[in-house]
Design an enzyme around this catalytic site. Structure first.
Site, mmCIF file in Angstrom:
data_model
loop_
_atom_site.group_PDB
_atom_site.id
_atom_site.type_symbol
_atom_site.label_atom_id
_atom_site.label_comp_id
_atom_site.label_asym_id
_atom_site.label_seq_id
_atom_site.Cartn_x
_atom_site.Cartn_y
_atom_site.Cartn_z
ATOM 1 N N LEU A 70 -5.322 -4.386 8.200
ATOM 2 C CA LEU A 70 -4.904 -5.418 9.155
ATOM 3 C C LEU A 70 -4.900 -6.810 8.525
ATOM 4 C CD1 LEU A 70 -6.494 -4.235 12.519
ATOM 5 C CD2 LEU A 70 -4.153 -3.946 11.692
ATOM 6 N N ARG A 95 -8.645 4.920 -5.012
ATOM 7 C CA ARG A 95 -8.744 4.537 -3.596
ATOM 8 C C ARG A 95 -9.884 5.312 -2.963
ATOM 9 N NH1 ARG A 95 -4.584 3.364 1.360
ATOM 10 N NH2 ARG A 95 -4.759 1.309 0.419
ATOM 11 N N SER A 133 0.820 -1.207 0.000
ATOM 12 C CA SER A 133 0.000 0.000 0.000
ATOM 13 C C SER A 133 0.854 1.256 0.000
ATOM 14 C CB SER A 133 -0.883 0.033 1.254
ATOM 15 O OG SER A 133 -2.128 -0.565 1.031
ATOM 16 N N PRO A 134 0.314 2.335 -0.558
ATOM 17 C CA PRO A 134 0.996 3.625 -0.399
ATOM 18 C C PRO A 134 0.905 4.051 1.058
ATOM 19 C CG PRO A 134 -1.173 3.940 -1.368
ATOM 20 C CD PRO A 134 -0.955 2.458 -1.289
ATOM 21 N N GLN A 143 0.441 6.828 -6.151
ATOM 22 C CA GLN A 143 -0.833 7.392 -5.714
ATOM 23 C C GLN A 143 -0.766 8.908 -5.857
ATOM 24 O OE1 GLN A 143 -2.096 7.762 -1.433
ATOM 25 N NE2 GLN A 143 -3.532 6.154 -2.040
ATOM 26 N N TYR A 185 -8.991 13.171 2.798
ATOM 27 C CA TYR A 185 -8.276 14.133 1.983
ATOM 28 C C TYR A 185 -9.250 14.796 0.999
ATOM 29 C CZ TYR A 185 -4.335 11.968 4.280
ATOM 30 O OH TYR A 185 -3.469 11.485 5.244
#
Length: 362
Positions: free
Chosen positions: A296, A225, A22-23, A100, A177
């Site tokens: 997770l 995303r 992941s980023p 990303q 964001y």
């Protein structure tokens, strides 16, 4: 049944297995958004570790879109050479280099995450509406012209990313964001064409997706995303995410990277192993689009079950990859050059105890 180590083809990108990195914002080491040797070491090690894709952390499409002064950027031609080094190193190790593209919105202009308090490094934060996130400074509400300028900014950054050699481009519309703030009624109180109902609130994301798809070659996959839910009453919902996924798929988005939360400090997240996977499965089932699952995912057998059960096409590791860059190799089987040091995998030898030989990693 799909195996965790089966390859996957998405447009022109071939992933050697179903494990991606992941980023992850590192909040450090970039100089005016420029990549450094630290980024090269950090990212290349994860590619050497056997992941099929390594996604570079959120890279700002405009200077004021950075979270912190240490964040990467891709808002100018000056950034291309540094990103090209990162992409080449990742690809040389056999992984698909991905990036990303992001704008932090009202979460911008902060010090690095380990510096506590609301102190800001000096640039103005922008958002759909003048609503602060927790103790962050209150952002300025964007004008309609500024909202309209988002799509060209993301498209220009995407062109630079492709020139740098990235094989997959992701648009960041999650975690509170800027683009997520447009989506959620908790962050968007506008009454013009960029807010209000579902059509208005999703307009910015849809326009950015369309512009980026038009800006990049047809063989480069495009990911989006999203936070599938805000985990707050009255916020963005999984049902809305499903509908958005349908809309953006029609615009050329190839895969949805499904996360959650991050928009409102009042969120109540039911943390636990794979806690976001049901959201990914819901988006895949409801919208009929490929998805990547996060949250997770720490154990090989857990990752295998997610992929084998069809809940997601790929699992993305974050904290697990930070702790162990070689997680994919350990989940499969040590390659010859590492085998003497590691020995056997014990609980999970030979591709999750299937008894089959380990796959080639490059």
């Amino acid at each position: 049944m799909t195996d965790l180590f089966d390859p996957w083809q998405l447009r022109g990108a071939r992933f050697r297995n179903r494990i991606g990195v992941s980023p992850m914002c590192q909040y450090c080491c970039a100089d005016d958004g420029l990549a450094t040797d630290w980024h090269l070491q950090h990212l290349a090690s994860r590619a050497v570790g056997g992941a099929a894709m390594v996604m570079v952390e959120a890279s700002a499409v405009v200077p004021e879109g950075r979270i912190s002064p240490g964040d990467l950027g891709i808002w100018s031609e000056a950034h291309v050479a540094g990103h090209a080094r990162l992409a080449a190193a990742i690809a040389h190790a056999g992984a698909v280099p991905a990036i990303q593209l992001a704008h932090a919105g009202r979460k911008a202009s902060r010090l690095s995450a380990w510096h506590h308090g609301p102190a800001a490094p000096g640039w103005e934060a922008l958002a759909p509406s003048a609503l602060a996130f927790g103790d962050y400074a209150t952002p300025r509400a964007m004008t309609e012209d500024e909202a309209a300028a988002l799509a060209p900014a993301f498209a220009a950054a995407a062109k630079r990313a492709v020139r740098a050699g990235y094989g997959l481009v992701e648009i960041h519309a999650a975690h509170g964001y800027l683009l997520h703030s447009f989506l959620s009624p908790l962050g968007n109180r506008r009454n013009d064409g960029w807010g209000g109902d579902f059509e208005g609130r999703t307009r910015a994301v849809r326009e950015v997706c369309a512009a980026v798809r038009a800006a990049i070659p047809g063989d480069v996959p495009l990911a989006l995303r999203v936070s599938h839910t805000d985990w707050v009453e009255g916020g963005w919902t999984t049902e809305e995410t499903v509908e958005l996924a349908r809309r953006v798929a029609a615009l050329g988005v190839d895969v949805v990277d499904v996360s959650s939360g991050g928009l409102d400090p009042a969120q109540k997240i039911p943390l636990g192993p794979g806690y976001q996977v049901p959201g990914a499965a819901a988006v895949k089932r409801g919208a009929g689009v490929p998805v990547m699952a996060v949250g997770l995912i720490t154990e090989p057998a857990q990752a295998q079950e997610i992929v084998a059960s069809g809940q997601a096409e790929m699992v993305l590791l974050a904290r697990a990859a930070l702790r162990d860059p070689y997680w994919p190799l350990r989940a499969a089987e040590a390659p010859p050059q590492y085998e003497r040091g590691w020995g056997t995998m014990g609980k999970m030898p030979k591709r999750l105890a299937t008894g089959e030989p380990a796959p080639a990693l490059a």
